[in-house]
Write an enzyme that holds these catalytic residues in place. Structure first.
Site, short mmCIF file in Angstrom:
data_model
loop_
_atom_site.label_atom_id
_atom_site.label_comp_id
_atom_site.label_asym_id
_atom_site.label_seq_id
_atom_site.Cartn_x
_atom_site.Cartn_y
_atom_site.Cartn_z
N GLU A 54 -32.79 -16.39 7.90
CA GLU A 54 -32.65 -17.72 8.53
C GLU A 54 -33.87 -18.59 8.26
O GLU A 54 -34.31 -19.35 9.11
CB GLU A 54 -32.49 -17.53 10.04
C1 LIG Z 1 -30.56 -8.23 6.08
C2 LIG Z 1 -30.48 -9.62 5.56
C3 LIG Z 1 -29.47 -10.45 5.98
C4 LIG Z 1 -29.35 -11.75 5.47
N1 LIG Z 1 -28.29 -12.55 5.83
C5 LIG Z 1 -28.08 -13.71 5.15
C6 LIG Z 1 -26.87 -14.45 5.33
O1 LIG Z 1 -26.02 -14.09 6.14
N2 LIG Z 1 -26.67 -15.56 4.57
C7 LIG Z 1 -27.59 -15.98 3.64
O2 LIG Z 1 -27.35 -16.98 2.98
N3 LIG Z 1 -28.76 -15.31 3.46
C8 LIG Z 1 -29.02 -14.19 4.18
N4 LIG Z 1 -30.17 -13.48 3.98
C9 LIG Z 1 -31.17 -14.01 3.06
C10 LIG Z 1 -32.41 -14.54 3.77
O3 LIG Z 1 -32.10 -15.68 4.51
C11 LIG Z 1 -33.48 -14.75 2.68
O4 LIG Z 1 -33.93 -13.46 2.32
C12 LIG Z 1 -34.62 -15.61 3.18
O5 LIG Z 1 -34.18 -16.92 3.38
C13 LIG Z 1 -35.81 -15.64 2.21
O6 LIG Z 1 -35.40 -15.82 0.87
P1 LIG Z 1 -35.92 -14.81 -0.24
O7 LIG Z 1 -35.64 -13.43 0.26
O8 LIG Z 1 -35.34 -15.18 -1.54
O9 LIG Z 1 -37.48 -14.99 -0.25
P2 LIG Z 1 -38.30 -16.13 -1.04
O10 LIG Z 1 -37.66 -17.44 -0.88
O11 LIG Z 1 -38.58 -15.64 -2.41
O12 LIG Z 1 -39.64 -16.13 -0.18
C14 LIG Z 1 -40.61 -15.08 -0.26
C15 LIG Z 1 -41.77 -15.42 0.65
O13 LIG Z 1 -42.38 -16.63 0.22
C16 LIG Z 1 -42.43 -17.58 1.26
N5 LIG Z 1 -42.15 -18.90 0.69
C17 LIG Z 1 -41.12 -19.26 -0.09
N6 LIG Z 1 -41.19 -20.55 -0.41
C18 LIG Z 1 -42.28 -21.03 0.20
C19 LIG Z 1 -42.89 -22.31 0.28
N7 LIG Z 1 -42.36 -23.38 -0.33
N8 LIG Z 1 -44.00 -22.43 1.01
C20 LIG Z 1 -44.53 -21.38 1.65
N9 LIG Z 1 -44.01 -20.15 1.61
C21 LIG Z 1 -42.89 -19.98 0.90
C22 LIG Z 1 -41.38 -17.17 2.27
O14 LIG Z 1 -41.73 -17.57 3.58
C23 LIG Z 1 -41.38 -15.65 2.12
O15 LIG Z 1 -42.34 -15.08 2.96
C24 LIG Z 1 -30.32 -12.21 4.54
C25 LIG Z 1 -31.37 -11.37 4.15
C26 LIG Z 1 -31.44 -10.09 4.62
C27 LIG Z 1 -32.55 -9.20 4.12
#
Ligand SMILES: Cc1cc2nc3c(=O)[nH]c(=O)nc-3n(C[C@H](O)[C@H](O)[C@H](O)COP(=O)(O)OP(=O)(O)OC[C@H]3O[C@@H](n4cnc5c(N)ncnc54)[C@H](O)[C@@H]3O)c2cc1C
Length: 597
Positions: free
Chosen positions: A440
């Site tokens: 989220e």
């Molecule tokens: C169990 C589980 C359930 C989930 N359920 C859903 C769902 O129902 N629907 C859905 O769509 N997604 C879902 N997700 C996905 C989840 O919302 C994403 O994993 C999350 O939004 C982060 O994206 P990412 O994993 O690609 O990390 P990234 O976007 O690669 O981020 C990695 C890190 O970098 C930081 N970061 C990224 N960009 C920036 C920035 N511009 N400035 C500062 N910091 C930054 C983030 O805070 C994070 O700590 C789920 C994930 C899991 C693991």
């Protein structure tokens, strides 16, 4: 098996004494929620949580979900429990009466959700996501879409999902590649792969309504070209019956650290038929309705795991005997004293307890203002409600889940090695709580939303309205000797928060890295101040009621005041440290070149 008892006395205190729900009796929805009905709802909800969902929590953790031949099965007992939820009409609790809902205030909905999530967080996500889909469709769908889909979401016969994430596209939705091509009859063909989709496929309901972000072919690059589509698992005929299976399938289930009872799916869209929700290229706006709601729901998950872990840690600390009290034996007849005599054990328990009660108050207070933002007939009340919802959503999501995880770890620490082994269930609370900090919108991104967007909105109107609410309370109660231990630290926290806010206003525009560097400390500073405000308000009620209170109530108010004093003296001083960190700005953080890490 871990224990959980719904904190009903806390809910009654919040609804009847702190927030005085009866004052809103003339407003839509509130009129249908007199105190005796609310009480009956709380009692029934607590039974569902304690008797049905709690016993399934460890089973869900151990069994997880399974995928065989494209079919996902949830852990043993989940299907029956979900049916009980549907039979009890719970998904309809706060939904609009126009679609078969009960139309009750969302402040009650968050209380119900806390109970469900404390008992079984993984299970609670299935109805939780459905409600998010309900909200997005009810605000952005066409009349036809609403009439066709909402009643089944409201009964819980169908569930919902939100599909944003793709393998290369997480936080940065501008990178999204799923595409939508018009069919020519008003429908669209959706193709692409979504990952990590919670409740994406399961055996609990007859149909699943996927809300999917995709780019219309030829549409603008980046976030400006994203649209939202409704893609049902089974197509729905005009008479409401289920038609053919749509072109969406579950490719695999993720193996993950926690919430094993919730299916986290890779969903493949292969020219699946979908319908546009809201306007073309304005999908993010529509999805934000769902995301904002989901963010409060995730903040609540942090609190829920903190509460469940706390209850178990207290029970353990009074039973487990180990070592003697520093001030001499407290249980002479026993070979050692119980853990609860040790100040350091009490530090951990009180950190959690004082957070839980204050955070719950802030959550219900915020949800109530969210209700007032569209139910009140007074412009100022509606504006204040809107402002508090917008401002506090990232705080509740980010701060509550950071603390929720830390609190689960502290509760585990109370158990020593017995918390690390799986048998006692503490490990599950830690593992389950962890995800709430990530999904989220990861918490770092919540903090940026708070500092980068929410502070500046409407010229800072919301944050200054928040300060004024504190100032009004202090002006009214600052002269009350009994409340001084609450009002003074609250004003110190408020001063730190204001100083940090002004520092951003003065420094972050010329160097945006200053905002990024201080955003997480600021979110925590905000969370502590918000909870301190609630503690001051709760202390006032408790003191007011104490004089006339008898026995059980008297003890309740006394404990409330003592717990609040702990929060004010041991937690609130954190705000000064956060302010110092914020004022040091980005330079120390950006000084290292990438190859120096
Ligand atoms: C169990 C589980 C359930 C989930 N359920 C859903 C769902 O129902 N629907 C859905 O769509 N997604 C879902 N997700 C996905 C989840 O919302 C994403 O994993 C999350 O939004 C982060 O994206 P990412 O994993 O690609 O990390 P990234 O976007 O690669 O981020 C990695 C890190 O970098 C930081 N970061 C990224 N960009 C920036 C920035 N511009 N400035 C500062 N910091 C930054 C983030 O805070 C994070 O700590 C789920 C994930 C899991 C693991």
């Amino acid at each position: 098996m871990p224990i959980y008892k719904a904190p009903l006395r806390e809910y009654r205190f919040l609804l009847n004494e702190l927030l005085d729900f009866s004052q809103y009796a003339s407003l839509p929805g509130f009129a249908d929620a007199p105190a005796d009905l609310v009480d009956a709802i709380l009692e029934e909800a607590s039974k569902l949580a304690e008797e049905v969902l709690l016993p399934l929590n460890q089973i869900g953790d151990r069994e997880g979900c399974k995928l065989e031949n494209g079919v996902v099965t949830t852990p043993k007992g989940f299907k029956e429990a979900y049916q009980l939820l549907v039979d009890g009409g719970w998904p309809a609790l706060v939904a609009d009466t126009a679609y078969g809902g009960q139309g009750l205030p969302n402040a009650l909905g968050v209380i119900f959700n806390e109970m469900v999530s404390s008992a079984n967080m993984a299970f609670g996500m299935y109805p939780g996501l459905s409600h998010g889909a309900y909200s997005a469709l009810s605000q952005h769908g066409t009349r036809e879409q609403q009439e066709k889909y909402l009643p089944k979401l409201v009964t819980g016969e169908w569930t919902g999902t939100m599909n944003l994430t793709e393998p290369h596209c997480g936080t940065d939705l501008g990178l999204l590649r799923s595409k939508a091509v018009p069919v020519g009859d008003g429908s669209w063909k959706i193709s692409g792969q979504k990952i990590f989709i919670s409740a994406g496929e399961h055996d609990l309901a007859d149909n699943i309504l996927h809300l999917v972000l995709a780019r219309i072919e030829g549409g603008p690059e980046g976030v400006k070209g994203i649209s939202l589509f409704l893609v049902p698992k089974f197509l729905v005929n005009d008479d409401g019956s289920l038609g053919n299976r749509n072109g969406v399938s579950c490719g695999s289930l993720e193996e993950k650290m926690g919430i094993h009872g919730n299916a986290t799916c890779v969903l493949n869209y292969d020219e699946a038929i979908g319908w546009l929700v809201g306007e073309e290229h304005k999908g993010l706006r529509a999805m934000f309705t769902m995301m904002n709601e989901a963010r409060l729901g995730v903040g609540l998950q942090g609190l829920s795991q903190s509460e469940a872990a706390y209850q178990n840690a207290v029970a353990y600390a009074v039973e487990r005997i180990q070592g003697r009290s520093l001030t001499g034996p407290k249980e002479e007849g026993k070979p050692a004293d119980p853990l609860i005599v040790h100040p350091d054990i009490r530090r951990m328990l009180l950190d959690i307890k004082s957070f839980n009660e204050g955070a719950r108050a802030l959550l219900v207070w915020t949800a109530l203002h969210g209700d007032l933002s569209h139910r009140s007939d007074d412009d100022k009340t509606r504006e204040f409600g809107d402002d508090m919802m917008a401002l506090l959503t990232p705080v509740l999501k980010g701060y509550f889940t950071d603390r929720g995880f830390m609190n689960a770890v502290d509760a585990q620490q109370v158990y020593g090695g017995h918390g690390y082994i799986e048998e006692n269930g503490l490990s599950q609370f830690v593992r389950d709580a962890r995800i709430a900090m990530i999904y989220e919108g990861a918490n770092g991104v919540q903090a940026l939303d708070l500092v980068g967007r929410k502070l500046a909105q409407n010229g800072g109107r919301a944050v200054f309205a928040f300060f004024k609410a504190i100032d009004d309370f202090a002006a009214e109660n600052g002269g009350n000797e009994k409340l001084k231990p609450f009002v003074e630290p609250l004003l110190r926290a408020r001063k730190d928060l204001e100083a940090a806010t002004l520092w951003f206003m003065e420094n972050a525009l010329q160097n945006p890295d200053h905002a990024g560097a201080g955003s997480t400390p600021y979110m925590h500073l905000f969370g502590v101040t918000g909870i301190a405000f609630m503690w001051a308000k709760m202390a006032k009620v408790a003191h007011d009621k104490l004089a006339a209170a008898k026995d059980g109530d008297r003890a309740y108010y006394e404990t409330k005041i003592k717990t609040g004093r702990y929060y004010m003296e041991h937690v609130v001083p954190e705000t000064a440290t956060h302010l110092v960190r914020i004022r040091h700005g980005a330079d120390p953080m950006m000084a290292l070149a990438a190859n120096e890490f």
